[in-house]
Scaffold this motif. Structure first.
Motif, PDB file in Angstrom:
ATOM      1  N   GLY A  70       0.748  -1.214  -0.054  1.00 47.86           N
ATOM      2  CA  GLY A  70       0.100   0.071  -0.010  1.00 47.86           C
ATOM      3  C   GLY A  70       0.894   1.330  -0.228  1.00 47.86           C
ATOM      4  N   GLU A  71       2.055   1.204   0.405  1.00 48.03           N
ATOM      5  CA  GLU A  71       2.986   2.431   0.214  1.00 48.03           C
ATOM      6  C   GLU A  71       3.337   2.642  -1.186  1.00 48.03           C
ATOM      7  N   PRO A  72       3.451   3.888  -1.427  1.00 49.36           N
ATOM      8  CA  PRO A  72       3.556   4.411  -2.929  1.00 49.36           C
ATOM      9  C   PRO A  72       5.377   4.321  -3.201  1.00 49.36           C
ATOM     10  N   THR A  73       5.385   2.931  -3.912  1.00 50.88           N
ATOM     11  CA  THR A  73       6.866   2.558  -4.041  1.00 50.88           C
ATOM     12  C   THR A  73       7.279   3.256  -5.334  1.00 50.88           C
ATOM     13  N   ALA A  74       8.414   3.986  -5.450  1.00 46.62           N
ATOM     14  CA  ALA A  74       8.750   4.736  -6.717  1.00 46.62           C
ATOM     15  C   ALA A  74       9.311   3.697  -7.602  1.00 46.62           C
ATOM     16  N   ARG A  75       9.261   4.251  -8.923  1.00 41.88           N
ATOM     17  CA  ARG A  75       9.642   3.564 -10.056  1.00 41.88           C
ATOM     18  C   ARG A  75      10.680   4.367 -10.842  1.00 41.88           C
ATOM     19  N   TRP A  76      11.728   3.611 -11.323  1.00 38.89           N
ATOM     20  CA  TRP A  76      12.629   4.215 -11.925  1.00 38.89           C
ATOM     21  C   TRP A  76      12.235   4.620 -13.401  1.00 38.89           C
ATOM     22  N   GLN A  77      12.543   5.730 -13.930  1.00 39.90           N
ATOM     23  CA  GLN A  77      12.205   5.877 -15.538  1.00 39.90           C
ATOM     24  C   GLN A  77      12.971   5.020 -16.282  1.00 39.90           C
ATOM     25  N   GLY A  78      12.289   4.489 -17.383  1.00 42.28           N
ATOM     26  CA  GLY A  78      13.263   3.713 -18.507  1.00 42.28           C
ATOM     27  C   GLY A  78      13.736   2.379 -17.910  1.00 42.28           C
ATOM     28  N   ARG A  79      12.918   1.717 -16.853  1.00 45.87           N
ATOM     29  CA  ARG A  79      13.327   0.507 -16.366  1.00 45.87           C
ATOM     30  C   ARG A  79      11.871  -0.134 -16.488  1.00 45.87           C
ATOM     31  N   PRO A  80      11.676  -1.016 -17.411  1.00 44.22           N
ATOM     32  CA  PRO A  80      10.245  -1.797 -17.387  1.00 44.22           C
ATOM     33  C   PRO A  80      10.092  -2.952 -16.231  1.00 44.22           C
ATOM     34  N   GLY A  81       8.850  -3.172 -16.275  1.00 43.46           N
ATOM     35  CA  GLY A  81       8.636  -4.597 -15.468  1.00 43.46           C
ATOM     36  C   GLY A  81       8.844  -4.281 -13.799  1.00 43.46           C
ATOM     37  N   GLN A  82       8.438  -3.137 -13.256  1.00 41.77           N
ATOM     38  CA  GLN A  82       8.556  -2.773 -12.097  1.00 41.77           C
ATOM     39  C   GLN A  82       7.295  -2.489 -11.332  1.00 41.77           C
ATOM     40  N   GLY A  89       4.928  -1.318  -8.186  1.00 46.34           N
ATOM     41  CA  GLY A  89       4.903  -0.122  -7.468  1.00 46.34           C
ATOM     42  C   GLY A  89       3.662   1.072  -7.834  1.00 46.34           C
ATOM     43  N   SER A  90       3.149   1.564  -7.003  1.00 45.26           N
ATOM     44  CA  SER A  90       2.141   2.403  -7.260  1.00 45.26           C
ATOM     45  C   SER A  90       2.701   3.893  -7.136  1.00 45.26           C
ATOM     46  N   GLY A  91       3.825   4.100  -6.866  1.00 43.44           N
ATOM     47  CA  GLY A  91       4.318   5.274  -6.598  1.00 43.44           C
ATOM     48  C   GLY A  91       4.874   6.309  -8.097  1.00 43.44           C
ATOM     49  N   PRO A  92       5.404   7.208  -7.845  1.00 45.66           N
ATOM     50  CA  PRO A  92       5.903   8.111  -9.133  1.00 45.66           C
ATOM     51  C   PRO A  92       7.143   7.584  -9.721  1.00 45.66           C
ATOM     52  N   GLU A  93       7.062   7.805 -11.049  1.00 43.58           N
ATOM     53  CA  GLU A  93       8.209   7.612 -11.671  1.00 43.58           C
ATOM     54  C   GLU A  93       9.387   8.690 -11.637  1.00 43.58           C
ATOM     55  N   VAL A  94      10.776   8.389 -11.463  1.00 45.36           N
ATOM     56  CA  VAL A  94      11.530   9.055 -11.004  1.00 45.36           C
ATOM     57  C   VAL A  94      12.898   8.895 -11.855  1.00 45.36           C
ATOM     58  N   ARG A  95      13.544  10.246 -12.129  1.00 45.32           N
ATOM     59  CA  ARG A  95      14.492  10.068 -12.931  1.00 45.32           C
ATOM     60  C   ARG A  95      16.013   9.915 -12.479  1.00 45.32           C
ATOM     61  N   ASP A  96      16.082  10.462 -10.910  1.00 46.77           N
ATOM     62  CA  ASP A  96      17.234  10.476 -10.486  1.00 46.77           C
ATOM     63  C   ASP A  96      17.272  10.508  -8.945  1.00 46.77           C
ATOM     64  N   SER A  97      18.224  10.423  -8.464  1.00 49.74           N
ATOM     65  CA  SER A  97      18.250   9.998  -6.770  1.00 49.74           C
ATOM     66  C   SER A  97      17.797  11.606  -6.112  1.00 49.74           C
ATOM     67  N   ALA A  98      18.195  12.643  -6.938  1.00 46.39           N
ATOM     68  CA  ALA A  98      17.798  13.797  -6.019  1.00 46.39           C
ATOM     69  C   ALA A  98      16.342  14.086  -6.208  1.00 46.39           C
ATOM     70  N   GLN A  99      15.691  13.577  -7.061  1.00 41.77           N
ATOM     71  CA  GLN A  99      14.191  13.734  -7.229  1.00 41.77           C
ATOM     72  C   GLN A  99      13.614  12.619  -6.403  1.00 41.77           C
ATOM     73  N   LEU A 100      13.965  11.504  -6.481  1.00 43.74           N
ATOM     74  CA  LEU A 100      13.409  10.268  -5.466  1.00 43.74           C
ATOM     75  C   LEU A 100      13.720  10.829  -4.092  1.00 43.74           C
ATOM     76  N   MET A 101      14.655  11.357  -3.593  1.00 43.84           N
ATOM     77  CA  MET A 101      14.865  11.670  -2.161  1.00 43.84           C
ATOM     78  C   MET A 101      13.914  12.837  -1.758  1.00 43.84           C
ATOM     79  N   GLN A 102      13.441  13.909  -2.745  1.00 46.83           N
ATOM     80  CA  GLN A 102      12.561  14.815  -2.508  1.00 46.83           C
ATOM     81  C   GLN A 102      11.192  14.622  -2.381  1.00 46.83           C
ATOM     82  N   LEU A 103      10.811  13.460  -3.300  1.00 46.66           N
ATOM     83  CA  LEU A 103       9.397  12.911  -3.272  1.00 46.66           C
ATOM     84  C   LEU A 103       9.334  12.170  -1.960  1.00 46.66           C
ATOM     85  N   ILE A 104      10.409  11.389  -1.416  1.00 49.46           N
ATOM     86  CA  ILE A 104      10.280  10.642  -0.149  1.00 49.46           C
ATOM     87  C   ILE A 104      10.119  11.359   0.826  1.00 49.46           C
TER      88      ILE A 104
END
Length: 303
Positions: A191-203, A205-220
Motif C-alpha cells: 500500500g505504500e507508494p513505491t517509486a519506479r525508475w524511469q526507463g526500467r520496465p517490469g517494475q 509499485g504504485s508510486g511516481p516514476e523518478v529520473r534520478d536520486s535527487a528527485q527520488l529523495m525529495q519525493l520521499i
C-alpha cells in the motif's frame, strides 16, 4: 542472399517504428515512393513479408517484428563502433565511466586515487547520468565502462565484474510510521507508494516514476514515495529521511560493466583496481541481519 546494408535496415526500422510510410519518409528526409520501393526490394531479398499494408494501415508481421528488433541492435552497434573508433583516434585518450549519482557504493574515490599507478592507466572522465542512461551510454559507445546494479539491468552483450553485494533498505520520511522499526519485510510496505525508475520496465509499485536520486529523495521527504534501494544510500541520506533494512528483499549487487569485445588495457586496469578495492571492503559491507542468508554470486571474475 547478399548481406543487408545498414541503409536498408535504417529505412525498415523507420517504417516499423512509425507504421506509416509518409511519416517514415519525412523522418528519413526522403520521398515516400523510393522508400516504399526499398522496403519491397528488401522483402524480396529476404523472401518474407515484413509489413501488412491494408487500407492505408501498416502493421508488422511476425517476421517484421523480428527484423525490427534485430535492426535496432545492428544500427546501435554500428553507431557505437563509429564513436569508439573516433575516440580511439583522439590524441588525448580517456576512459569514460558512467554512473548515477551515488551509484558507486562509495568505491570510486578510492579507485580514482589508486588507478593512475596501474599499467596502461588513462585519464578518467566520470559522466553522471540518470538510471536508464548508464547502459545506453555504454552500448552506444559514449562510455567505456559503467557502474550498474544487478538484478535490475540487461547485461546482454556486456562483460561484468561483481564488486559489492548489499542488503536492501527502504528509505522513508523520518516521521513515517515504519521509520523506527529495526527491520521490515516487503509485506509491511504493502500500500505504500513505491517509486519506479524511469526507463526500467517490469517494475512493481504504485508510486511516481523518478529520473534520478535527487528527485527520488525529495519525493520521499514530502511523503509521495518510498523506495527500496541498496544499503550504501545511507552515506548520502538527508537528515529528514530514514533507512530500515528489508529482510526479504533481494540483495543488490554493484557491478562494473563494459562491452564484451573490449580489449582496452586502460579499461582492464580500471576493473582490476576497482575489484581489488571492493575485495578489501567486502567483509565490512553489506552485512545482513541475523537469519538472512548470504547472497550468492559475490565471487570475483577475471576482467
Amino acid at each position: 542472399m547478399s548481406r543487408l546494408e545498414t541503409r536498408e535496415l535504417a529505412y525498415f526500422l523507420a517504417v516499423a517504428e512509425e507504421l506509416h510510410f509518409g511519416r517514415a519518409a519525412q523522418r528519413l528526409g526522403m520521398a515516400q515512393p523510393p522508400l516504399s520501393r526499398a522496403i519491397r526490394q528488401l522483402e524480396r531479398r529476404i523472401g518474407v513479408l515484413l509489413l501488412l499494408r491494408e487500407n492505408r494501415r501498416v502493421t508488422l508481421t511476425e517476421a517484421g517484428r523480428v527484423l525490427a528488433a534485430e535492426a535496432a541492435v545492428v544500427l546501435e552497434a554500428a553507431s557505437a563502433a563509429v564513436r569508439r573508433t573516433q575516440r580511439a583516434g583522439q590524441r588525448d585518450s580517456r576512459l569514460v565511466v558512467a554512473m548515477k549519482p551515488g551509484g558507486d557504493g562509495d568505491l570510486l574515490p578510492a579507485v580514482l586515487a589508486a588507478y593512475p599507478a596501474e599499467p596502461g592507466a588513462a585519464e578518467v572522465e566520470v559522466v553522471l547520468c540518470d538510471v536508464a542512461e548508464r547502459s545506453r551510454l555504454l552500448r552506444d559507445g559514449t562510455a567505456d565502462i559503467a557502474f550498474l546494479h544487478s538484478p535490475y539491468e540487461d547485461f546482454t552483450g556486456l562483460d561484468t565484474e561483481p564488486l559489492l553485494t548489499e542488503q536492501a533498505v527502504v528509505v522513508l520520511p523520518r516521521t513515517h510510521r515504519l521509520a523506527e522499526h529495526p527491520h521490515l519485510r516487503l509485506a509491511d510496505l504493502a500500500g505504500e507508494p513505491t517509486a519506479r525508475w524511469q526507463g526500467r520496465p517490469g517494475q512493481d509499485g504504485s508510486g511516481p516514476e523518478v529520473r534520478d536520486s535527487a528527485q527520488l529523495m525529495q519525493l520521499i521527504a514530502i511523503g509521495r514515495a518510498v523506495a527500496v534501494v541498496p544499503e550504501s544510500v545511507r552515506t548520502q541520506l538527508r537528515s529528514d529521511l530514514a533507512c530500515v533494512p528489508v529482510l526479504d528483499a533481494a540483495p543488490v549487487t554493484l557491478v562494473l560493466a563494459w562491452p564484451d569485445h573490449s580489449r582496452s588495457p586502460a579499461l582492464a586496469s580500471f576493473v582490476r583496481t576497482a575489484a581489488s578495492i571492493a575485495a578489501r571492503r567486502r567483509p565490512h559491507s553489506g552485512a545482513l541481519p541475523q537469519g538472512v542468508p548470504s547472497p550468492p554470486g559475490t565471487a570475483l571474475a577475471e576482467p
